[in-house]
Scaffold this motif. Sequence first.
Motif, PDB file in Angstrom:
ATOM      1  N   GLU A   1      33.264  35.489  42.042  1.00 41.09           N
ATOM      2  CA  GLU A   1      33.761  36.797  41.618  1.00 41.09           C
ATOM      3  C   GLU A   1      34.686  36.651  40.410  1.00 41.09           C
ATOM      4  O   GLU A   1      34.651  37.476  39.483  1.00 41.09           O
TER       5      GLU A   1
ATOM      6  N   ASP B   1      32.571  36.193  37.342  1.00 40.22           N
ATOM      7  CA  ASP B   1      31.927  37.463  36.977  1.00 40.22           C
ATOM      8  C   ASP B   1      32.927  38.412  36.311  1.00 40.22           C
ATOM      9  O   ASP B   1      32.602  39.088  35.321  1.00 40.22           O
ATOM     10  N   ARG B   2      34.140  38.471  36.860  1.00 36.22           N
ATOM     11  CA  ARG B   2      35.156  39.367  36.300  1.00 36.22           C
ATOM     12  C   ARG B   2      35.508  38.958  34.865  1.00 36.22           C
ATOM     13  O   ARG B   2      35.587  39.802  33.964  1.00 36.22           O
TER      14      ARG B   2
ATOM     15  N   LEU C   1      41.816  40.178  42.733  1.00 34.94           N
ATOM     16  CA  LEU C   1      40.973  39.096  43.243  1.00 34.94           C
ATOM     17  C   LEU C   1      41.690  38.373  44.373  1.00 34.94           C
ATOM     18  O   LEU C   1      42.856  37.997  44.238  1.00 34.94           O
TER      19      LEU C   1
ATOM     20  N   ARG D   1      28.457  29.815  36.514  1.00 42.11           N
ATOM     21  CA  ARG D   1      28.047  30.560  37.706  1.00 42.11           C
ATOM     22  C   ARG D   1      26.877  29.892  38.412  1.00 42.11           C
ATOM     23  O   ARG D   1      26.843  29.810  39.651  1.00 42.11           O
TER      24      ARG D   1
ATOM     25  N   LEU E   1      32.845  32.526  47.315  1.00 44.98           N
ATOM     26  CA  LEU E   1      32.654  33.901  46.829  1.00 44.98           C
ATOM     27  C   LEU E   1      33.780  34.349  45.894  1.00 44.98           C
ATOM     28  O   LEU E   1      33.510  34.937  44.842  1.00 44.98           O
TER      29      LEU E   1
END
Length: 429
Positions: free
Chosen positions: A321, A324-325, A357, A236, A317
């Motif tokens: 995401e 993060d998921r 997503l 990340r 983005l």
Amino acid sequence: MAVLRREKGQSLQGSRIAVAILIGILLGCVFAVFYPHGFFSSNPTGSHRRIANSNLQTGLSSCESPERIKMVKADIVLISEKNAEMKKQVRELNEKLQLAEQGQDHAQKQVLLLGKQQKAGPFGTVKGLRTNPTVVPDESVNPRLAKLLEEVAVRKELIVALANSNVKTMVEVWFANIKKAGIRNYLVVALDDHIVDFCKSNDVPVYKRDPDSGIDSVARTGGNHAVSGLKFRILREFLQLGYSVLLSDVDIIYLQNPFDHLYRDSDVESMSDGHDNMTAYGFDDVFNEPAMGWARYAHTMRIWVYNSGFFYIRPTLPSIELLDRVAGRLSREPNSWDQAVFNEELFSPSHPGYDGLHAAKRTMDMFLFMNSKVLFKTVRKDAALKTLKPVIVHVNYHPDKLRRMQAVVEFYVNGKQDALDPFPDGSDW
């Protein structure tokens, strides 16, 4: 007679003065109408008239014609219309901004981000958006890593591998072949001090994160799957810093520079676990349920999963995401496999109770980015395919990784044609 001539001369002189005064007044009226801001003004009236009610009252006089008055009124109407249009545009922009801030309209948010809405072109010419814009780099996330990446990355791209001491021997084979292939932009994220020292002693770029109890315990003692799951949290920061990452497991042999074979048109570009065109790129799988009679056949779409040990991810983005998921689910579901979660989050569509997503994805060429099932089951048995040189070979299907990695090097690098022969297709020995 002399008196009469003198009186006539004075009369003529007075008439001339009167005419001169009259001409001056007329000229003044003309200049007042056409040059209300002054004869020598740098802002002539012909460019942009700024007419207010007070100026209109001053400019109106007996010397103005009805046509001129109509022109002035027309200008006032035109300016009023333009003013109303500008107010409408401001109001619409404010509404769009509010929608974007509230997150109520994702399509409008995309319009605000990428530009104005467009009309559809002729049949067969329309192409949807495939490439999302990258995020704004934020060096405050990790200044130390940002400085290192400036030195290591090439065109804001690099290969990244996570490693601990448990895979030290494979790491050595991994970076030795990266160097042979002439690849400069790669980095080992060391999960313990032994790998840090090992990489430094071999002149390999290395990075060790700041202490983190949640990561360090797994990093020191975890096996392949446990360590593999850490990458989604660690990557990340690379993306937040604005870098595209080619994530790599260490059971991979590099034979060419992979950055010469990427498309870069998607958020995620990944190698496949598929072993032929159907399984790698997708196919129509027909489900047969005889009890349904006439409707016994149901068509389904199937594709074999992406390999979470080798994928290229852009700093967008949707990409962040995705990380993060996956990281979130792995922390909540400790017994789940990171590759299964990775694919579920990447492919599952939105449905009641779940927002999917919205990430663009591309499957890599299975003969250039080759898994070990393709190599040992198909390629080594085909005379034509054996002549092709892949970009990488990932020994992901077989547990005897090191021996097969060494055999791949012997076959493709050293030219030993029988180097792959002793191994079975699968792992039954």
